[in-house]
Design an enzyme around this catalytic site. Structure first.
Site, PDB file in Angstrom:
ATOM      1  N   GLU A   1       0.833  -1.195   0.000  1.00 16.09           N
ATOM      2  CA  GLU A   1       0.000   0.000   0.000  1.00 16.09           C
ATOM      3  C   GLU A   1       0.870   1.247   0.000  1.00 16.09           C
ATOM      4  O   GLU A   1       0.576   2.226  -0.669  1.00 16.09           O
ATOM      5  CB  GLU A   1      -0.920  -0.015   1.225  1.00 16.09           C
ATOM      6  CG  GLU A   1      -2.272   0.608   0.990  1.00 16.09           C
ATOM      7  CD  GLU A   1      -3.265   0.240   2.091  1.00 16.09           C
ATOM      8  OE1 GLU A   1      -4.240  -0.455   1.768  1.00 16.09           O
ATOM      9  OE2 GLU A   1      -3.046   0.610   3.255  1.00 16.09           O
TER      10      GLU A   1
ATOM     11  N   SER B   1      -7.421   1.627  -2.589  1.00 14.51           N
ATOM     12  CA  SER B   1      -6.210   0.843  -2.828  1.00 14.51           C
ATOM     13  C   SER B   1      -6.607  -0.527  -3.363  1.00 14.51           C
ATOM     14  O   SER B   1      -7.636  -1.080  -2.976  1.00 14.51           O
ATOM     15  CB  SER B   1      -5.450   0.694  -1.506  1.00 14.51           C
ATOM     16  OG  SER B   1      -4.585  -0.415  -1.592  1.00 14.51           O
TER      17      SER B   1
ATOM     18  N   GLU C   1     -16.159 -11.762   2.506  1.00  8.70           N
ATOM     19  CA  GLU C   1     -15.026 -11.454   1.642  1.00  8.70           C
ATOM     20  C   GLU C   1     -14.458 -12.720   1.000  1.00  8.70           C
ATOM     21  O   GLU C   1     -14.145 -12.736  -0.195  1.00  8.70           O
ATOM     22  CB  GLU C   1     -13.946 -10.754   2.473  1.00  8.70           C
ATOM     23  CG  GLU C   1     -12.769 -10.256   1.654  1.00  8.70           C
ATOM     24  CD  GLU C   1     -11.652  -9.704   2.533  1.00  8.70           C
ATOM     25  OE1 GLU C   1     -11.555 -10.134   3.708  1.00  8.70           O
ATOM     26  OE2 GLU C   1     -10.885  -8.865   2.050  1.00  8.70           O
TER      27      GLU C   1
ATOM     28  N   GLU D   1     -13.553 -12.922  -6.891  1.00  6.34           N
ATOM     29  CA  GLU D   1     -12.187 -12.508  -7.250  1.00  6.34           C
ATOM     30  C   GLU D   1     -11.138 -12.998  -6.249  1.00  6.34           C
ATOM     31  O   GLU D   1      -9.947 -12.868  -6.494  1.00  6.34           O
ATOM     32  CB  GLU D   1     -12.108 -10.987  -7.436  1.00  6.34           C
ATOM     33  CG  GLU D   1     -12.484 -10.136  -6.230  1.00  6.34           C
ATOM     34  CD  GLU D   1     -13.978  -9.813  -6.148  1.00  6.34           C
ATOM     35  OE1 GLU D   1     -14.792 -10.549  -6.740  1.00  6.34           O
ATOM     36  OE2 GLU D   1     -14.321  -8.840  -5.458  1.00  6.34           O
TER      37      GLU D   1
END
Ligand SMILES: Cc1cc2nc3c(=O)[nH]c(=O)nc-3n(C[C@H](O)[C@H](O)[C@H](O)COP(=O)(O)O)c2cc1C
Ligand code: SF4
Ligand code: SF4
Ligand code: SF4
Ligand code: SF4
Ligand code: SF4
Ligand code: SF4
Ligand code: SF4
Ligand code: SF4
Ligand code: FES
Ligand code: FES
Ligand code: FES
Lengths: 615, 164, 596
Positions: free
Chosen positions: C279, C324, C366, C371
């Site tokens: 990050e 991000s 999540e 993905e």
């Protein structure tokens, strides 16, 4: 634009001189009940015929609010003489125009009929129904043209508003109302003057005055009649209230079931604004005030003042914990005073005539009059206004004309679902705030439902709990679950499943619900049960112990029996019974197997010989 | 008020409906706590308040959808399912109840073959119980659309309904 | 402020005006039972359990709602009061499945405790029950029959989180607490933050159970079961076993996991260090693009909170470019376990089962995102909350409190202090600054104890500015540049900041957002606590973990260094893009399809 008393008087003058040209005045009742009995046809017929006969400039036609005796609607009144025509339809209307209006002949056969004395009573003022009434709140209802500001002004409207706003200080207005001892007509009977004083003293950049026109109490239609019949009276009362507490904005919260009231109030507001009676700088005093209508959406609890505020704020109508009270923290967080329609309707009369005059009506700690909606098994259903302190007997038998169908009086439910019942033994009791409480009932907003001997009081209690349960907002446990459990117990009793401990459980639940519910709806919800238990405990015991409904209402507790002497043995009942509970040989008395019988009642309807009875 | 029937949408395209609702929202902009008034008018336009309309209003008024639907489901006047051609509202307020309103309910149930709260299968009638229509003096009463039928007897029900 | 004097059960007490009777009683040690009330969160007055008798009042008074007033005489324990409380509790039970014996809330259930402490010995009323349905979303399960309509969740979701998913629907006895129109959570714009779960007094809201697949994997000899634990878990797990809030139990936790027979016990912290590397690099790339090419999606917003990510996807789909692209740390670790570590073991990633023990309910969702997998193999197979891990430990009969301290397993077990503070709001930012500042200037971040004081509170939005001077040559473009940063936790503050961004009014370059108000220490999977100081205590626990370490900056992590050297290449390089970064989905505000 109306700025001064002269302006008011001039407008009244102009109106009066305009109408004095007419020889006769025909008033067609356009109250809610008469509308549903088709008074529009009557009005159209009168209007058309007057035109056809060229009478339009001699005879004036006005549609008014409720004339009171809704049971006999559509009502037509002809002045001079207050000739009172009942149950008018298009045909009768044509006759009235032809003979009375054009010809000057009073059609006695269409006027009110007094069945007790067996004769017609043509003049309204002689009818017993009207004789005992005193009209303060209803002063303009059924006599003025609700659409016309001028007509209201001519009847003395807005003079009180002028007096208060242009010549008095808010403190003295409050003082006058305090002295009158006007108590809130919406239910609890809280002194209006004290409430306004709190409103006046509370600090806030903004303050609001709200009219509670939710009238959710089923069986009550006083407020509806008041708004529909005299919207300007309400506006005037609210102006005075707004001035007294320092509010520049008022709201009227009307239930959605009253579209006609909304329409008439909206048009009266428009007219008042046009005349400068609402808006900026009223009467040139710098006082600014306007009123907005908010329409409810079908929730009884929104009559409760904190729920009402939540609803105006666009939220679910859930009550809020008091304190803080609305006068401390109300609508949109600002100090707010909420009063009932009838309360406001009394205000101009008090300001105009003084508190002493007002106090000359009534009794004990209940001054003035009360408007009641008479409904149920009473002859003269309708809207009445009587002095506080009137005896129940006078109200039901003199004003109300007694019980329908010659039945016996059993009870009167007063105060709606939160109220209680009054019985035979209370017939000579005075109807006032404190006495009603002592009798285990309450004044409520003025719904008075008369019940005859065919009413089962356990079933009535069940009915009210069903209503309450349906209308509970669900916020707090005792009301949401407690009233449900009470309803379940009552339903069980009326279905024959009553248990010995039921009465005690009902009492225990009642005590805690009353003691712990958040708002008035819950607090008072056990009242119908407690009051029927107080006066009709035996009926409960009959239901529970003997599985018997003395009034023959609770279906599951009915016993169908064939009376041998009457039965000719035709067999019609046997063929009709859906569960084959009836047996017998042709031409011999038949027999009902009570174990099999599902109490559908079909056989009773089928028996041409009246041989089947409910015992 | 849902006094107007049939709903104004009849014949309106979807986008025209949303344009109309937009106008309603704009009319109330700046007016505090107007959600219920907006819902009333939107229901007048659409006849009922389907999820798309709720979402549209929620976005326009910057409210969460669950707030809007919470309000709608609180008030019995709002409906989230399409209305039938005619709406029957029978009063079971106190006055009507003591004057035999329940027998009228039974008669209507028998006549239509559906229970209160339901629509007839042909969607001709919706049938609801209400608490007091303010015509208590003439109890028992029921309304079909805007017409109030008063002092009804169970045997009169059939004839009255046949008129629609 | 003025004081008012009153007596409660005969004892005199003076309290500031506005104090409720309940608070006044607490002050003199008088306990009044409550159920719907939750200090600082929810004042509602619905349960009517806290009623007391006030002399002169007609009815009993709800002490949680009503302020004490001058001269008030209160009795909290009269016969009338006790009867009323008991009956209301009895009524609640009459609308409740009394399934305590097979209810996972048993033992920590406030209704159960209440009924017990009120001495309830009968439940007389039987009758209709509220609707009984179970709505299982990937993260949160709603068990409607158990809901007591206290509406704590409504307060949290609407007033604190300002997402507005749960609200009362219908009225009266038919009231339910539900999304709009009674829709399932998975069909609306719920963020799965689980804040509602944390306040639910009963089992009506709970995390969606993941114990079964985990037990199954542990029992499967073919599976290599890897477990990782997030920073916030170690300062909260102890509370489930009676230890004081905030007690770090890192060592006991590692031993408990070993006792549960997990094969590899890793620390999500490792990936937190990687997150900082990734990050931080991403920020520097964006800053460079902005300063040299004049365009880049700034501010950059952190992405390690999946609750927050889902919130942006619904509410600010137009600003997803500012988020991000880093995966959240446990997803990074999962991906590495099934690539780097699998390679090392010579194992088939398909035979590996990665379990994340998280403070978080959103992470349960999540891991199901399409993905978040490689070649059809999920990066992480199951997410357990802190509470669920405690249940496993109890079920296995492990005496947690008396366990010895043990370490995580290598190679994914050693991390820096910077990673520990990921668990608290401001932590990611501080960790990033510790690294970025040092990378750019070659000097240590100039703050006392490396804590960026201005962002160390629990205020809704905090900000700071860091000026870069005397930078290293490769960061010349940053010379004299002032980096404006903001930190927020909870969606209310996030919404504010994002609206500024949307309106082009944001002065910030880098924003840290955590979905839960206070950060993961109070995540939706953490032990429920009635202690209003719990956030402070858990934060102190994390800070102490950070401070006790020698390594406190992510770029000094030997594990991260080795990982990049052996496997990943460089931060934001090709391989790390493939494994450690992700992309987002535009969702409608109310989860409606976005028309393109
Ligand atoms: C459940 C409930 C329903 C009520 N409904 C009404 C109503 O329909 N109209 C009304 O004026 N007051 C109603 N009230 C009383 C109001 O809360 C309030 O006391 C009243 O409007 C005050 O006005 P007043 O002082 O002029 O009577 C209701 C109260 C409760 C608890
Ligand atoms: S008493 Fe009934 S109506 Fe009033 S707040 Fe409680 S649940 Fe709602
Ligand atoms: S009441 Fe109905 S079930 Fe009973 S005997 Fe008569 S027809 Fe048969
Ligand atoms: S219908 Fe009447 S008369 Fe005929 S068999 Fe039955 S009870 Fe007897
Ligand atoms: S939620 Fe609580 S009271 Fe309800 S079954 Fe579970 S443990 Fe028992
Ligand atoms: S408390 Fe009683 S009922 Fe409950 S598990 Fe123990 S023994 Fe059984
Ligand atoms: S998980 Fe978060 S967003 Fe979803 S309902 Fe609960 S509090 Fe609201
Ligand atoms: S789900 Fe839990 S927190 Fe929400 S209202 Fe129901 S019991 Fe209360
Ligand atoms: S703040 Fe932490 S616990 Fe909360 S949603 Fe984000 S990652 Fe999960
Ligand atoms: S409505 Fe006409 S008399 Fe009442
Ligand atoms: S009770 Fe039926 S109309 Fe009022
Ligand atoms: S704790 Fe006070 S009402 Fe629930």
């Amino acid at each position: 634009m109306i700025k001064t008393l002269q302006d008011i008087r001039a407008a009244a003058e102009e109106y009066n001189s305009k109408v004095s040209k007419y020889e006769k005045h025909v008033l067609v009742c356009g109250g809610g009940s008469c509308i549903s009995s088709n008074c529009r046809d009557v009005k159209d017929t009168v209007e058309r015929l007057l035109k056809e006969k060229g009478l339009s400039d001699k005879i004036r036609l006005t549609v008014t609010g409720c004339a009171g005796l809704c049971a006999l609607g559509p009502i037509v009144i002809v002045n001079p003489g207050r000739i009172f025509y009942v149950n008018v339809d298009a045909e009768k209307a044509a006759d009235i125009v032809g003979e009375h209006l054009a010809g000057g002949k009073i059609l006695e056969k269409y006027t009110y009929y007094d069945s007790k004395n067996g004769k017609h009573i043509p003049c309204a003022d002689d009818i017993p129904f009207y004789k005992n009434q005193v009209k303060i709140a209803l002063r303009h209802c059924g006599t003025v043209d609700f659409e016309s500001l001028e007509s209201a002004l001519a009847a003395g409207g807005f003079e009180a508003a002028y007096k208060a706003i242009a010549t008095m200080r808010p403190e003295s207005v409050v003082e006058e109302i305090k002295k009158s001892n006007l108590r809130g007509r919406g239910g609890a009977g809280f002194p209006t003057g004290l409430k306004w004083e709190a409103g006046l003293k509370s600090r806030g950049e903004k303050k609001f005055i709200v009219c509670n026109a939710d009238e959710g109490d089923p069986g009550a239609f006083m407020d509806r009649s008041l708004i529909e019949g005299d919207p300007f009276g309400l506006i005037e009362g609210m102006m005075i209230g707004g001035f007294a507490i320092g509010a520049s904005k008022g709201y009227v919260y009307v239930r959605a079931e009253y579209p006609i009231a909304v329409e008439r109030l909206e048009s009266a507001l428009e007219a008042s604004r046009r005349a400068g009676l609402l808006g900026k700088d009223i009467f040139g005093t710098g006082f600014c005030f306007d009123i907005e209508i908010r329409i409810g959406a079908g929730a009884f609890v929104c009559g409760e003042e904190t729920a009402l505020m939540a609803s105006i704020e666009g939220e679910r109508g859930e009550p809020r914990q008091k304190p803080p009270f609305p006068f401390q923290k109300g609508l949109f967080g600002s100090p707010t005073i909420i009063n009932n329609v009838e309360t406001f309707a009394n205000v101009p009369a008090i300001i105009q005539n003084g508190s002493d005059w007002f106090r000359s009506y009534g009794t004990g700690k209940s001054q003035g009059t009360k408007v009641f909606a008479l409904a149920g098994s009473v002859v003269n259903t309708g809207i009445v206004e009587v002095p506080m302190g009137i005896k129940l007997r006078e109200l039901i038998f003199d004003v109300g004309g007694g019980i329908t169908g010659g039945k016996k009086f059993k009870a009167a439910q007063i105060g709606g679902p939160s109220g209680g019942c009054l019985t035979e033994s209370s017939l000579d009791e005075s109807i006032d705030y404190d006495n009603l409480i002592a009798l285990g009932a309450m004044m409520g907003s003025g719904g008075l439902i008369v019940m005859d001997e065919d009413t089962c009081m356990v079933d009535t209690a069940r009915f009210f709990l069903d209503f309450i349960q349906d209308e509970s907002c669900g916020k707090c446990v005792p009301c949401r679950i407690g009233t449900k459990r009470m309803l379940e117990i009552l339903t069980r009793i009326t279905k024959g499943g009553g248990r010995p401990e039921d009465i005690e459980e009902l009492q225990e639940l009642s005590a805690v619900i009353r003691d712990t519910a958040m708002c008035g709806l819950g607090n008072t919800s056990p009242n119908p049960v407690l009051s029927t238990l107080r006066y009709f405990k035996n009926e409960y015991i009959e239901h529970i112990e003997n599985k018997y409904c003395p009034a023959h209402v609770c279906k599951a507790l009915l016993l169908y029996k064939i009376i041998d002497e009457n039965c000719i043995g035709c067999g019609a009942c046997t063929r009709a019974c859906p569960v084959n509970a009836i047996s017998g040989t042709l031409k011999k008395p038949h027999l009902i197997d009570t174990e099999k019988c599902i109490r559908c009642g079909t056989c009773v309807d089928k028996c041409k010989f009246g041989a089947i009875k409910i015992v | 008020m849902s006094e107007k029937s049939p709903p104004e949408t009849y014949g309106l395209s979807e986008s025209a409906v949303f344009d109309k609702i937009s106008e309603v929202v704009e009319k109330y902009r700046g007016c505090d706590g107007c959600l219920i008034q907006v819902l009333h008018e939107a229901q007048d336009i659409c006849g009922y308040l389907p999820p798309e309309v709720q979402k549209f209003i929620a976005k326009k008024l910057d409210l969460s959808l669950s707030t809007v639907s919470g309000v709608i489901s609180f008030y019995s006047f709002f409906s989230t399912s399409p209305k039938a051609k005619h709406s029957i509202k029978i009063c079971l307020g106190t006055a009507c109840y003591v004057r035999g309103g329940e027998k009228i309910v039974e008669a209507i149930e028998k006549e239509l073959g559906v229970k209160a709260g339901e629509n007839t299968p042909d969607n001709k009638f919706s049938f609801q119980i209400t608490r007091c229509l303010g015509a208590c003096g003439l109890a028992p009463v029921f309304m079909v659309d805007d017409d109030v039928h008063q002092r009804v007897t169970p045997s009169a029900v059939k004839d009255i309904l046949a008129r629609y | 402020m003025k004081n008012v004097n009153l007596t409660i059960n005969g004892k005199a007490v003076a309290v500031p005006e506005g104090t409720t009777i309940l608070e006044a009683a607490k002050k003199i040690g008088i306990h009044i039972p409550t159920l719907c009330y939750l200090e600082n969160v929810h004042k509602y007055g619905g349960c009517r359990i806290c009623v007391v008798e006030v002399k002169g009042a007609k009815a009993l008074v709800a002490s949680c709602m009503v302020a004490a007033s001058e001269g008030m005489k209160v009795e909290t324990n009269s016969e009338r009061v006790r009867k009323a409380r008991k009956l209301n509790c009895e009524l609640l039970l009459s609308d409740h499945p009394q399934d305590c014996l097979s209810c996972s809330r048993s033992g920590s259930c406030e209704l159960q405790t209440l009924a017990n402490s009120l001495g309830l010995d009968r439940a007389r009323f039987k009758g209709e029950r509220s609707p009984d349905f179970i709505d299982i979303s990937p993260s949160v399960t709603r068990d409607a029959a158990k809901c007591i309509l206290c509406r704590r969740c409504v307060s949290v979701c609407n007033n604190i989180q300002k997402v507005g998913i749960l609200n009362a629907q219908n009225r009266g006895f038919r009231t339910i607490i539900a999304p709009a129109g009674g829709a399932p959570l998975s069909e609306v714009n719920c963020t799965y933050c689980g804040q509602c779960v944390n306040v639910c007094p009963v089992n009506a809201l709970r995390e969606t159970d993941a114990l079964a697949p985990v037990w199954r994997a542990l029992a499967d000899p073919k599976k290599r079961v890897v477990v990782q634990t997030a920073p916030a878990v170690r300062v909260a797990l102890g509370e489930e076993f009676g230890l004081p809030a905030g007690t770090p139990v890192t060592g006991k936790m590692a031993s408990a996991l070993r006792a549960l027979r997990f094969d590899d016990i890793f620390d999500t912290n490792i990936a937190a260090d990687l997150t900082i590397m990734e990050e931080g690099t991403e920020l520097l790339h964006r800053a460079k693009a902005a300063l040299t090419e004049g365009k880049a999606a700034l501010p950059m917003v952190t992405s390690c909170s999946p609750g927050w990510v889902k919130f942006v996807e619904h509410e600010f789909p137009d600003l997803l470019g500012n988020v991000s692209t880093c995966k959240s740390p446990h997803m990074m670790l999962g991906a590495l376990a099934k690539s780097y570590y699998a390679q090392k073991l010579g194992a088939d990633p398909g035979d590996m089962f990665v379990v994340s023990v998280m403070p978080c309910t959103a992470k349960k969702f999540e891991v199901t995102r399409p993905e978040m997998q490689a070649n059809g193999i999920r990066d992480v197979d199951a997410v357990l909350t802190t509470r669920e891990l405690a249940r496993m430990i109890r079920e296995a009969g492990i005496d947690f409190v008396n366990l010895p301290d043990e370490d995580f397993d290598s190679p994914l077990g050693i991390s820096t202090g910077a990673a520990d503070i990921f668990g608290v709001t401001g932590g990611v930012m501080e960790a990033a600054l510790r690294t970025v500042y040092e990378l750019v200037t070659g000097r240590e971040l100039p703050f006392d104890g490396l804590h960026v004081q201005p962002i160390c509170s629990f205020d809704q939005v905090r900000d700071a500015s860091i000026r870069f001077e005397d930078v290293l040559p490769e960061y010349k473009f940053l010379e004299g540049f002032t980096l404006n940063i903001a930190v927020t936790s909870g969606f209310a503050g996030a919404r504010r900041l994002m609206e500024e961004v949307r309106g082009g009014r944001s002065k910030y370059h880098f924003i840290e957002v955590m979905g839960c108000p206070g950060g993961c220490i109070v995540g939706g999977g953490q032990p429920r606590s009635a202690d209003p100081m719990v956030r402070e205590k858990r934060r102190a626990g994390l800070f102490s973990e950070d401070e006790r370490k020698d390594l406190r900056k992510s770029h000094k992590s030997p594990v991260a260094e080795a990982l990049y050297k052996e496997f990943l290449g460089s931060p934001c390089g090709h391989k790390s893009h493939e494994l450690l970064h992700t992309h987002y989905t535009e969702r409608g505000t109310f989860n409606e399809l976005i028309k393109k």
